[in-house]
Write a protein that holds these residues in place. Structure first.
Motif, PDB file in Angstrom:
ATOM      1  N   PHE A   1    -130.058  24.976  -3.999  1.00  0.00           N
ATOM      2  CA  PHE A   1    -131.087  25.650  -4.790  1.00  0.00           C
ATOM      3  C   PHE A   1    -131.290  24.949  -6.132  1.00  0.00           C
ATOM      4  CE2 PHE A   1    -132.394  29.396  -2.542  1.00  0.00           C
ATOM      5  CZ  PHE A   1    -131.367  29.624  -1.639  1.00  0.00           C
ATOM      6  N   GLU A   2    -132.497  25.102  -6.642  1.00  0.00           N
ATOM      7  CA  GLU A   2    -132.820  24.620  -7.974  1.00  0.00           C
ATOM      8  C   GLU A   2    -133.805  25.583  -8.607  1.00  0.00           C
ATOM      9  OE1 GLU A   2    -134.161  20.714  -6.929  1.00  0.00           O
ATOM     10  OE2 GLU A   2    -136.244  21.371  -6.653  1.00  0.00           O
ATOM     11  N   ALA A   3    -133.938  25.504  -9.908  1.00  0.00           N
ATOM     12  CA  ALA A   3    -134.870  26.383 -10.610  1.00  0.00           C
ATOM     13  C   ALA A   3    -135.525  25.592 -11.718  1.00  0.00           C
ATOM     14  CB  ALA A   3    -134.167  27.607 -11.164  1.00  0.00           C
ATOM     15  N   GLU A   4    -136.777  25.931 -11.954  1.00  0.00           N
ATOM     16  CA  GLU A   4    -137.535  25.236 -12.979  1.00  0.00           C
ATOM     17  C   GLU A   4    -137.848  26.165 -14.130  1.00  0.00           C
ATOM     18  OE1 GLU A   4    -141.045  23.337 -11.584  1.00  0.00           O
ATOM     19  OE2 GLU A   4    -141.278  22.152 -13.414  1.00  0.00           O
ATOM     20  N   PHE A   5    -137.390  25.796 -15.296  1.00  0.00           N
ATOM     21  CA  PHE A   5    -137.664  26.554 -16.504  1.00  0.00           C
ATOM     22  C   PHE A   5    -139.006  26.108 -17.066  1.00  0.00           C
ATOM     23  CE2 PHE A   5    -137.229  28.775 -20.326  1.00  0.00           C
ATOM     24  CZ  PHE A   5    -137.394  27.936 -21.415  1.00  0.00           C
ATOM     25  N   ASN A   6    -139.900  27.058 -17.286  1.00  0.00           N
ATOM     26  CA  ASN A   6    -141.210  26.756 -17.855  1.00  0.00           C
ATOM     27  C   ASN A   6    -141.415  27.652 -19.071  1.00  0.00           C
ATOM     28  OD1 ASN A   6    -144.046  26.737 -18.434  1.00  0.00           O
ATOM     29  ND2 ASN A   6    -144.405  25.841 -16.427  1.00  0.00           N
ATOM     30  N   LYS A   7    -141.272  27.067 -20.233  1.00  0.00           N
ATOM     31  CA  LYS A   7    -141.320  27.863 -21.458  1.00  0.00           C
ATOM     32  C   LYS A   7    -142.712  28.440 -21.723  1.00  0.00           C
ATOM     33  CE  LYS A   7    -139.833  27.797 -26.272  1.00  0.00           C
ATOM     34  NZ  LYS A   7    -139.182  27.000 -27.340  1.00  0.00           N
ATOM     35  N   SER A   8    -143.754  27.659 -21.459  1.00  0.00           N
ATOM     36  CA  SER A   8    -145.108  28.133 -21.749  1.00  0.00           C
ATOM     37  C   SER A   8    -145.504  29.291 -20.836  1.00  0.00           C
ATOM     38  CB  SER A   8    -146.103  26.982 -21.597  1.00  0.00           C
ATOM     39  OG  SER A   8    -146.110  26.510 -20.264  1.00  0.00           O
ATOM     40  N   GLN A   9    -145.009  29.293 -19.619  1.00  0.00           N
ATOM     41  CA  GLN A   9    -145.312  30.384 -18.692  1.00  0.00           C
ATOM     42  C   GLN A   9    -144.205  31.433 -18.651  1.00  0.00           C
ATOM     43  OE1 GLN A   9    -146.376  28.830 -14.832  1.00  0.00           O
ATOM     44  NE2 GLN A   9    -148.030  27.564 -15.633  1.00  0.00           N
TER      45      GLN A   9
ATOM     46  N   LEU B   1    -127.081  29.439 -10.348  1.00  0.00           N
ATOM     47  CA  LEU B   1    -127.369  28.428 -11.364  1.00  0.00           C
ATOM     48  C   LEU B   1    -127.768  29.107 -12.664  1.00  0.00           C
ATOM     49  CD1 LEU B   1    -130.704  28.536 -11.460  1.00  0.00           C
ATOM     50  CD2 LEU B   1    -130.501  27.130  -9.427  1.00  0.00           C
ATOM     51  N   LYS B   2    -127.818  28.305 -13.716  1.00  0.00           N
ATOM     52  CA  LYS B   2    -128.210  28.840 -15.013  1.00  0.00           C
ATOM     53  C   LYS B   2    -128.950  27.775 -15.817  1.00  0.00           C
ATOM     54  CE  LYS B   2    -123.844  27.619 -17.292  1.00  0.00           C
ATOM     55  NZ  LYS B   2    -122.620  28.138 -17.956  1.00  0.00           N
ATOM     56  N   TYR B   3    -129.790  28.260 -16.711  1.00  0.00           N
ATOM     57  CA  TYR B   3    -130.452  27.404 -17.687  1.00  0.00           C
ATOM     58  C   TYR B   3    -130.015  27.862 -19.074  1.00  0.00           C
ATOM     59  CZ  TYR B   3    -133.830  25.396 -20.818  1.00  0.00           C
ATOM     60  OH  TYR B   3    -134.397  24.718 -21.860  1.00  0.00           O
ATOM     61  N   ILE B   4    -129.465  26.911 -19.823  1.00  0.00           N
ATOM     62  CA  ILE B   4    -129.093  27.194 -21.206  1.00  0.00           C
ATOM     63  C   ILE B   4    -129.965  26.354 -22.134  1.00  0.00           C
ATOM     64  CG2 ILE B   4    -127.235  27.249 -22.904  1.00  0.00           C
ATOM     65  CD1 ILE B   4    -126.851  29.169 -20.561  1.00  0.00           C
ATOM     66  N   THR B   5    -129.967  25.071 -21.889  1.00  0.00           N
ATOM     67  CA  THR B   5    -130.770  24.155 -22.674  1.00  0.00           C
ATOM     68  C   THR B   5    -130.865  22.850 -21.898  1.00  0.00           C
ATOM     69  OG1 THR B   5    -131.041  23.128 -24.855  1.00  0.00           O
ATOM     70  CG2 THR B   5    -128.822  23.193 -23.951  1.00  0.00           C
ATOM     71  N   GLY B   6    -131.728  21.938 -22.357  1.00  0.00           N
ATOM     72  CA  GLY B   6    -131.785  20.627 -21.720  1.00  0.00           C
ATOM     73  C   GLY B   6    -132.871  20.519 -20.669  1.00  0.00           C
ATOM     74  N   ASP B   7    -132.583  19.810 -19.609  1.00  0.00           N
ATOM     75  CA  ASP B   7    -133.547  19.514 -18.554  1.00  0.00           C
ATOM     76  C   ASP B   7    -134.113  20.808 -17.975  1.00  0.00           C
ATOM     77  OD1 ASP B   7    -133.439  17.217 -15.701  1.00  0.00           O
ATOM     78  OD2 ASP B   7    -135.052  18.404 -16.579  1.00  0.00           O
ATOM     79  N   ASN B   8    -135.433  20.835 -17.818  1.00  0.00           N
ATOM     80  CA  ASN B   8    -136.077  22.054 -17.318  1.00  0.00           C
ATOM     81  C   ASN B   8    -135.770  22.320 -15.848  1.00  0.00           C
ATOM     82  OD1 ASN B   8    -137.164  22.506 -19.808  1.00  0.00           O
ATOM     83  ND2 ASN B   8    -139.183  21.704 -19.293  1.00  0.00           N
ATOM     84  N   LEU B   9    -135.391  21.312 -15.114  1.00  0.00           N
ATOM     85  CA  LEU B   9    -135.049  21.483 -13.701  1.00  0.00           C
ATOM     86  C   LEU B   9    -133.533  21.582 -13.586  1.00  0.00           C
ATOM     87  CD1 LEU B   9    -136.194  21.663 -10.842  1.00  0.00           C
ATOM     88  CD2 LEU B   9    -135.822  19.191 -10.649  1.00  0.00           C
ATOM     89  N   VAL B  10    -133.101  22.736 -13.123  1.00  0.00           N
ATOM     90  CA  VAL B  10    -131.666  23.005 -13.025  1.00  0.00           C
ATOM     91  C   VAL B  10    -131.270  23.036 -11.558  1.00  0.00           C
ATOM     92  CG1 VAL B  10    -129.839  24.638 -13.563  1.00  0.00           C
ATOM     93  CG2 VAL B  10    -131.768  24.386 -15.121  1.00  0.00           C
ATOM     94  N   LYS B  11    -130.220  22.325 -11.224  1.00  0.00           N
ATOM     95  CA  LYS B  11    -129.730  22.332  -9.842  1.00  0.00           C
ATOM     96  C   LYS B  11    -128.497  23.213  -9.746  1.00  0.00           C
ATOM     97  CE  LYS B  11    -131.606  17.802  -8.680  1.00  0.00           C
ATOM     98  NZ  LYS B  11    -132.715  18.391  -7.885  1.00  0.00           N
ATOM     99  N   GLY B  12    -128.406  23.931  -8.623  1.00  0.00           N
ATOM    100  CA  GLY B  12    -127.301  24.848  -8.460  1.00  0.00           C
ATOM    101  C   GLY B  12    -126.654  24.741  -7.100  1.00  0.00           C
ATOM    102  N   SER B  13    -126.020  25.839  -6.712  1.00  0.00           N
ATOM    103  CA  SER B  13    -125.268  25.872  -5.461  1.00  0.00           C
ATOM    104  C   SER B  13    -126.205  25.944  -4.255  1.00  0.00           C
ATOM    105  CB  SER B  13    -124.340  27.078  -5.446  1.00  0.00           C
ATOM    106  OG  SER B  13    -123.508  27.114  -6.583  1.00  0.00           O
ATOM    107  N   TYR B  14    -125.691  25.501  -3.096  1.00  0.00           N
ATOM    108  CA  TYR B  14    -126.347  25.642  -1.794  1.00  0.00           C
ATOM    109  C   TYR B  14    -127.720  24.980  -1.743  1.00  0.00           C
ATOM    110  CZ  TYR B  14    -122.858  29.391  -1.922  1.00  0.00           C
ATOM    111  OH  TYR B  14    -121.705  30.115  -2.090  1.00  0.00           O
TER     112      TYR B  14
END
Lengths: 115, 112
Positions: free
Chosen positions: A63-71, A48-61
């Motif tokens: 998995f998901e990832a949460e982008f946290n800019k402050s941390q 998966l990848k995060y470029i912009t937009g929703d902080n919660l990104v869903k990917g393959s299998y």
């Protein structure tokens, strides 16, 4: 300097339990963040990848990832781990150096899921 | 599409020998990369190319050379193999913009 850190060499989880693989980054400008998985004797596969937009990104299998800019974090998560998720996981940050973009990889985290 | 292919899969070299690791992609990607992966060290960028005829050094280029005569091919050359070059080598490609890289299956090289 651009960098990405994976603070855990290994994560052990029981099958069915939630898993988290941690990643923090340091980058000037907007971060572009990726997760890859590597199974034994194989090349890396994009999750998966995060470029912009929703902080919660869903990917393959599942998995998901949460982008946290402050941390400055981009942790990989899965609600219910499978034994087949056991693999090496790499976080990466994409940045522009000169006229070209490149990926910088973390050192990897080995995920072990036990039955 | 076959994606990114690499040959050979395995190779053992003696110190001082030379060899070329082959990488080919059939996705018409402009950007191609060579990485080496050492245990516990993640991936280190050796060389990259933004298009045919254009190459540039990455983080660990010493001891290696590359060429990019076509869009499809991006061979990596080791001229005088050293034990420090024992590693797994991955080739990758990307189309344009901020997109995921596609990786080849890797070449496991041992220098003794």
């Amino acid at each position: 300097a651009q960098s990405v850190a994976q603070p855990e060499d290994q994560v052990n989880v029981a099958e069915g339990n939630p898993l988290t693989v941690k990643c923090t980054y340091s980058v000037s400008g907007n971060p572009y963040l990726f997760w890859y998985v590597q199974y034994p004797n194989r090349g890396l596969q994009f999750l998966l990848k995060y470029i912009t937009g929703d902080n919660l990104v869903k990917g393959s299998y599942g998995f998901e990832a949460e982008f946290n800019k402050s941390q400055t974090s981009f942790h990989l998560k899965k609600p219910s781990a499978l034994v087949s998720d056991s693999a090496l996981y790499f976080c990466a940050v994409y940045f522009y150096g000169g006229s070209q973009g490149n990926l910088i990889f973390g050192k990897g985290t080995k995920l072990s899921v036990k039955p | 599409n076959a994606g990114v292919t690499q040959t050979p899969k395995f190779r053992i070299l003696k110190i001082g020998q030379s060899m070329t690791l082959q990488c080919t992609q059939d996705m018409n990607h402009n950007y191609m990369y060579w990485y080496r992966q050492d245990p516990g060290m993640g991936l280190k960028l050796i060389y990259y190319s933004v298009g045919a005829g254009i190459t540039d050094k990455g983080e660990v280029p010493n001891g290696y050379n590359v060429s990019r005569s076509t869009t499809e091919d991006f061979p990596l050359r080791l001229e005088l193999a050293a034990p420090s070059q024992t590693s797994v080598y991955f080739c990758a490609s990307i189309g344009t913009g901020v997109n995921e890289q596609y990786f080849g299956p890797g070449t496991r090289l041992t220098v003794t």
